[in-house]
Each structure stands twice: as C-alpha cells, then as structure tokens.
Design an enzyme around this catalytic site. Sequence first.
Site, PDB file in Angstrom:
ATOM      1  N   THR A 167      -6.233  -2.238  -1.859  1.00  0.00           N
ATOM      2  CA  THR A 167      -7.191  -1.453  -2.655  1.00  0.00           C
ATOM      3  C   THR A 167      -8.234  -2.409  -3.216  1.00  0.00           C
ATOM      4  O   THR A 167      -7.910  -3.550  -3.538  1.00  0.00           O
ATOM      5  CB  THR A 167      -6.437  -0.768  -3.806  1.00  0.00           C
ATOM      6  OG1 THR A 167      -5.637   0.257  -3.257  1.00  0.00           O
ATOM      7  CG2 THR A 167      -7.370  -0.188  -4.866  1.00  0.00           C
ATOM      8  N   GLY A 173      -3.398   9.037  -6.033  1.00  0.00           N
ATOM      9  CA  GLY A 173      -2.818   7.922  -6.787  1.00  0.00           C
ATOM     10  C   GLY A 173      -3.546   7.663  -8.087  1.00  0.00           C
ATOM     11  O   GLY A 173      -4.256   8.521  -8.618  1.00  0.00           O
ATOM     12  N   ARG A 232      -1.475  14.074  -1.900  1.00  0.00           N
ATOM     13  CA  ARG A 232      -1.127  13.119  -2.962  1.00  0.00           C
ATOM     14  C   ARG A 232      -2.363  12.329  -3.423  1.00  0.00           C
ATOM     15  O   ARG A 232      -3.174  11.889  -2.613  1.00  0.00           O
ATOM     16  CB  ARG A 232      -0.063  12.165  -2.409  1.00  0.00           C
ATOM     17  CG  ARG A 232       0.356  11.033  -3.355  1.00  0.00           C
ATOM     18  CD  ARG A 232      -0.422   9.758  -3.109  1.00  0.00           C
ATOM     19  NE  ARG A 232       0.128   8.640  -3.876  1.00  0.00           N
ATOM     20  CZ  ARG A 232      -0.523   7.514  -4.090  1.00  0.00           C
ATOM     21  NH1 ARG A 232      -1.727   7.327  -3.603  1.00  0.00           N
ATOM     22  NH2 ARG A 232       0.028   6.542  -4.787  1.00  0.00           N
ATOM     23  N   THR A 287       1.468   0.696  -6.547  1.00  0.00           N
ATOM     24  CA  THR A 287       2.004   2.020  -6.247  1.00  0.00           C
ATOM     25  C   THR A 287       1.623   2.962  -7.382  1.00  0.00           C
ATOM     26  O   THR A 287       2.149   2.883  -8.494  1.00  0.00           O
ATOM     27  CB  THR A 287       3.528   1.948  -6.052  1.00  0.00           C
ATOM     28  OG1 THR A 287       3.788   0.966  -5.043  1.00  0.00           O
ATOM     29  CG2 THR A 287       4.085   3.287  -5.597  1.00  0.00           C
ATOM     30  N   GLY A 288       0.673   3.850  -7.087  1.00  0.00           N
ATOM     31  CA  GLY A 288       0.032   4.654  -8.119  1.00  0.00           C
ATOM     32  C   GLY A 288       0.992   5.495  -8.940  1.00  0.00           C
ATOM     33  O   GLY A 288       0.725   5.788 -10.111  1.00  0.00           O
TER      34      GLY A 288
END
Length: 300
Positions: free
Chosen positions: A166, A196, A194, A219-220
């Site tokens: 990211t 995040g 989904r 990991t959101g």
Amino acid sequence: MEAQYRAAMNHALQTGAEILDRGGSSLDAVQAVISGMEDDPLFNAGRGAVFGADGKNHLDASIMDGATRAAGAVADVTHTRHPIQLARAVMERSPHVMLAGEGAEAFGATQNIEQVPPSYFFTERRWQQLEQELRARNLPIPPRPAGAPPAPQGQLTFPDDHKFGTVGVVAMDERGNIAAGTSTGGTTAKLWGRVGDSPIIGAGTYAQNGVCGVSATGTGEYFIRVGVARDICARMEFAHETAAQAADHVFDELDAMHGDGGVIVMDGHGHAVWRFNTSGMYRARLEQGGQPVVQIFNDE
Ligand code: ASP
C-alpha cells in the site's frame, strides 16, 4: 526487485521535494507522489494492485488536509487510474467525505478524473499471488480478467515478501501545513465488497496541523478497530506523546491483537518516524536538511 523498490522510493522523494522546494502545497506533494506510485506496478495501488477473490482490482484511497481537516476518500473503485486524485476531488469538489463504488466513479467522470479499463491494473505477480491464496483457502479461481495478457507458460514465482505494498505519504510544506494520503488495492483475495482501513479517515489516514500526519499500511481489519491514525494523533495532542511514543503505544495494541502492518508519522514540527511489526516496510523520508533515507528491512 530490492533495487527497483529503492529506486522507486528515491524517485518518490524527489517528486515530493521538487513540489515542496518551489513552494508547493503539502496536498499537491502528497497527491503527486501517490499518483506516481499508483502508476508503478511495484506497489499495491493503482496499477499493480492486488486482486480480490472475484479476480478484480478494487481500489481504495483517502487524503486529508491538516490545515482545515477537510478530507476525501473513495472505496471500491475499479476504473479510476489514480484513486488518490478522485479522493482529492471528493474533498474539494463534493459536499461529502467518502464515496464508494459506481457512484464514486460517476462523480469522477463529471470531474474529468481519468478512467481506464480494469485490465490496466493487471500484473502477473499479483495474479499469481491471488491464485496461490485462493488455492490455500480452497476457494475457486476466477477466469483471468478480460484484456489481461495470456497466462505465461510454466511456473512463475514471485517473492511472497510479507511486506505490504500500500502507498502512503505524509508531507509538510513551508507554510507548516501537513497533509496525508493513502492508496491501496486492499488485501489479496478479499471478499464481498470488503473495504479496509486505507480510505477510512482516522484509521488509515489522518492529518492535523501542529499535531500530526499519519498514513498506515497493514491488515485493515485490525487498523480499523484500533483506529490507528486518529489514535496516534490523539495521543500526541492530548497526552503530549512524541510521534515515536504514540506509534509504540498503538503498536502495543496491534501486537496484542496480532495485527500486522506499519505506519509513517510526522509530528507538528515536521519530524517523521515510522513503526512496523513486519519483516520490513518499503519506506523513505527526507531529513530536514534534505538528505534522503530509504529503507526496506527491519534491521536497517
Ligand atoms: N491496509 C490495506 C487494507 O487493509 C492493505 C495494505 O496496507 O496492504 O486494505
């Protein structure tokens, strides 16, 4: 690949520095650097984004102006070449903070934000990662996207490097204005629409002049629940913690939940720190004298 990442991060620093050195705004620097990384297939944002379980790229981004605490975000866009530019348009040219899916792109079309066919985002590396992940989870593998190059012959392997790709940028300009932004394809094989932390103001991104700027990766599902970006800023504002102390405390919470990832944090004076609990994080900063620092692994 290590050399390519280091070169890309040096280039990102230069792009931002050029804008700030000629008196440009931190918002413009954040937008330009992230746009460049969205075009770079090395990163999990724009071109090179990871795939959802449905075999599509679903992109999320957000940006925040620390001077006014205006913010803009988009979630689940599939045709926007530069989601960070759409997020900025949401902030400056809509009455809302967050737009999602088709509506976000319909708004983008009215604002001359560049749209591309979904195959533009395709990279073989991310497709192979998707297939691997779906096989590991016993989920069906969707067909290759229309317009993607044909499947290569033989077995291809790419490093499963456990570092998140990211992209996030925090900058301060000569007026002392802080801006922060984040852009991502999310997590590989994500399910059912989904979303995040990256497009959520206060989780993946936050900026407040005189206090902080934060962008997060990881990991959101953990970063949303901890409220990472806002929590770091609140600790700095109300408990007068330094950026490093605030990041450490928030990572204590993430560690306790086994949440993995990293943050870049700038304090109200423009000092930048980072913190992560993975084997590495692609990261770079310009020291206040202008010297670049570029690092990947956690022992650097
Ligand atoms: N934070 C992103 C998300 O959960 C993923 C990442 O940073 O790699 O969507």
